[in-house]
Design a protein around this motif. Sequence first.
Motif, PDB file in Angstrom:
ATOM      1  N   VAL A 113       8.170 -60.827  52.969  1.00 39.48           N
ATOM      2  CA  VAL A 113       9.553 -61.274  52.835  1.00 39.48           C
ATOM      3  C   VAL A 113      10.438 -60.039  52.800  1.00 39.48           C
ATOM      4  N   LYS A 114      11.588 -60.115  53.461  1.00 41.42           N
ATOM      5  CA  LYS A 114      12.526 -58.983  53.491  1.00 41.42           C
ATOM      6  C   LYS A 114      13.844 -59.407  52.860  1.00 41.42           C
ATOM      7  N   THR A 115      14.517 -58.443  52.239  1.00 41.61           N
ATOM      8  CA  THR A 115      15.860 -58.687  51.709  1.00 41.61           C
ATOM      9  C   THR A 115      16.766 -57.550  52.150  1.00 41.61           C
ATOM     10  N   ASN A 116      18.074 -57.812  52.157  1.00 41.77           N
ATOM     11  CA  ASN A 116      19.017 -56.754  52.510  1.00 41.77           C
ATOM     12  C   ASN A 116      19.382 -55.884  51.306  1.00 41.77           C
ATOM     13  N   LEU A 117      18.806 -56.180  50.144  1.00 34.83           N
ATOM     14  CA  LEU A 117      18.989 -55.336  48.960  1.00 34.83           C
ATOM     15  C   LEU A 117      17.671 -54.659  48.625  1.00 34.83           C
ATOM     16  N   LYS A 118      17.772 -53.475  48.044  1.00 37.08           N
ATOM     17  CA  LYS A 118      16.576 -52.792  47.553  1.00 37.08           C
ATOM     18  C   LYS A 118      16.182 -53.426  46.221  1.00 37.08           C
ATOM     19  N   PRO A 119      14.895 -53.438  45.903  1.00 41.41           N
ATOM     20  CA  PRO A 119      14.455 -54.043  44.634  1.00 41.41           C
ATOM     21  C   PRO A 119      15.191 -53.495  43.407  1.00 41.41           C
ATOM     22  N   GLU A 120      15.562 -52.219  43.426  1.00 37.44           N
ATOM     23  CA  GLU A 120      16.285 -51.646  42.277  1.00 37.44           C
ATOM     24  C   GLU A 120      17.619 -52.342  42.051  1.00 37.44           C
ATOM     25  N   GLU A 121      18.191 -52.919  43.115  1.00 30.08           N
ATOM     26  CA  GLU A 121      19.505 -53.556  43.005  1.00 30.08           C
ATOM     27  C   GLU A 121      19.444 -54.907  42.300  1.00 30.08           C
ATOM     28  N   TYR A 122      18.258 -55.512  42.212  1.00 30.35           N
ATOM     29  CA  TYR A 122      18.148 -56.773  41.471  1.00 30.35           C
ATOM     30  C   TYR A 122      17.167 -56.696  40.305  1.00 30.35           C
ATOM     31  N   THR A 123      16.622 -55.512  40.038  1.00 27.87           N
ATOM     32  CA  THR A 123      15.741 -55.328  38.882  1.00 27.87           C
ATOM     33  C   THR A 123      16.506 -55.634  37.600  1.00 27.87           C
ATOM     34  N   ASN A 124      15.886 -56.415  36.728  1.00 22.12           N
ATOM     35  CA  ASN A 124      16.443 -56.810  35.430  1.00 22.12           C
ATOM     36  C   ASN A 124      17.738 -57.618  35.528  1.00 22.12           C
ATOM     37  N   CYS A 125      17.984 -58.229  36.675  1.00 22.88           N
ATOM     38  CA  CYS A 125      19.160 -59.087  36.861  1.00 22.88           C
ATOM     39  C   CYS A 125      18.731 -60.551  36.855  1.00 22.88           C
ATOM     40  N   GLY A 126      19.705 -61.407  36.713  1.00 28.60           N
ATOM     41  CA  GLY A 126      19.483 -62.833  36.900  1.00 28.60           C
ATOM     42  C   GLY A 126      19.593 -63.141  38.383  1.00 28.60           C
ATOM     43  N   VAL A 127      18.571 -63.770  38.932  1.00 31.11           N
ATOM     44  CA  VAL A 127      18.536 -64.093  40.353  1.00 31.11           C
ATOM     45  C   VAL A 127      18.506 -65.606  40.524  1.00 31.11           C
ATOM     46  N   ILE A 128      19.346 -66.099  41.419  1.00 30.13           N
ATOM     47  CA  ILE A 128      19.293 -67.506  41.806  1.00 30.13           C
ATOM     48  C   ILE A 128      18.901 -67.529  43.275  1.00 30.13           C
ATOM     49  N   LEU A 129      17.725 -68.058  43.558  1.00 27.91           N
ATOM     50  CA  LEU A 129      17.219 -68.172  44.919  1.00 27.91           C
ATOM     51  C   LEU A 129      17.771 -69.465  45.512  1.00 27.91           C
ATOM     52  N   CYS A 130      18.486 -69.351  46.625  1.00 25.52           N
ATOM     53  CA  CYS A 130      19.212 -70.481  47.200  1.00 25.52           C
ATOM     54  C   CYS A 130      18.654 -70.868  48.566  1.00 25.52           C
ATOM     55  N   ASP A 131      18.562 -72.172  48.795  1.00 20.45           N
ATOM     56  CA  ASP A 131      18.222 -72.694  50.124  1.00 20.45           C
ATOM     57  C   ASP A 131      19.019 -73.969  50.334  1.00 20.45           C
ATOM     58  N   ASP A 132      19.283 -74.277  51.585  1.00 18.88           N
ATOM     59  CA  ASP A 132      20.067 -75.484  51.853  1.00 18.88           C
ATOM     60  C   ASP A 132      19.257 -76.748  51.613  1.00 18.88           C
ATOM     61  N   VAL A 133      17.987 -76.767  52.051  1.00 17.99           N
ATOM     62  CA  VAL A 133      17.138 -77.947  51.896  1.00 17.99           C
ATOM     63  C   VAL A 133      15.786 -77.528  51.331  1.00 17.99           C
ATOM     64  N   LEU A 134      15.350 -78.227  50.279  1.00 16.25           N
ATOM     65  CA  LEU A 134      13.997 -78.050  49.746  1.00 16.25           C
ATOM     66  C   LEU A 134      13.171 -79.197  50.302  1.00 16.25           C
ATOM     67  N   ASN A 135      12.271 -78.872  51.212  1.00 18.44           N
ATOM     68  CA  ASN A 135      11.449 -79.885  51.861  1.00 18.44           C
ATOM     69  C   ASN A 135      10.054 -79.846  51.251  1.00 18.44           C
ATOM     70  N   SER A 136       9.169 -79.036  51.807  1.00 20.55           N
ATOM     71  CA  SER A 136       7.799 -78.957  51.281  1.00 20.55           C
ATOM     72  C   SER A 136       7.673 -77.916  50.169  1.00 20.55           C
ATOM     73  N   GLY A 137       8.618 -77.012  50.084  1.00 15.39           N
ATOM     74  CA  GLY A 137       8.571 -75.950  49.083  1.00 15.39           C
ATOM     75  C   GLY A 137       7.919 -74.677  49.588  1.00 15.39           C
ATOM     76  N   THR A 138       7.420 -74.685  50.827  1.00 16.22           N
ATOM     77  CA  THR A 138       6.724 -73.510  51.363  1.00 16.22           C
ATOM     78  C   THR A 138       7.631 -72.294  51.405  1.00 16.22           C
ATOM     79  N   THR A 139       8.790 -72.417  52.016  1.00 16.29           N
ATOM     80  CA  THR A 139       9.712 -71.278  52.130  1.00 16.29           C
ATOM     81  C   THR A 139      10.125 -70.778  50.757  1.00 16.29           C
ATOM     82  N   LEU A 140      10.478 -71.698  49.876  1.00 16.29           N
ATOM     83  CA  LEU A 140      10.937 -71.314  48.542  1.00 16.29           C
ATOM     84  C   LEU A 140       9.841 -70.619  47.743  1.00 16.29           C
ATOM     85  N   ILE A 141       8.600 -71.106  47.813  1.00 21.48           N
ATOM     86  CA  ILE A 141       7.522 -70.519  47.007  1.00 21.48           C
ATOM     87  C   ILE A 141       7.200 -69.097  47.469  1.00 21.48           C
TER      88      ILE A 141
END
Length: 165
Positions: free
Chosen positions: A77-105
Amino acid sequence: MTENQILDHNQVQHKIRRIAYQIAEVYLKDDRIILAGIANGGYTFAKELKKALSHIIATEIVLCKVIVNKTNPLEPVKTNLKPEEYTNCGVILCDDVLNSGTTLIYAVKHFLDVPLDRLKTAVLVNRNHKKYPVKADFKGTSLSTTMEEHIEVQLEQKPYSVVLK
């Protein structure tokens, strides 16, 4: 193929505002919130959530684009932020549709490699077809659909809509 509108523009905006208020209640005391949207629809949803949240709380809200290969989710999985930029932060993982849960997991798995303050999930539509033990902490609407049906979320331009095909 028949098409049924599930949510119109005003209903989509209302769901996004309601989710934003729910997020604000949980993250009210945080200095920084990361809205990590799964490309493409989840990232667009995260951008809309950011707009709504910015009218509710003064917390710094950072957008993060999460790229998951949906045909081969075992790829890194890739992100446009470096891990240090979200270390010790509150993260909300967002998707438009939760279907089987594969992408989200698989996206959740990526964020578990970094120490976080907390990790929550937000989806506009929860279809209840889960293969994995993943749930939406914040959701706009839940639908019971067949696997043959398709949910199309349109947030790229106005009017917004959610359609069942």
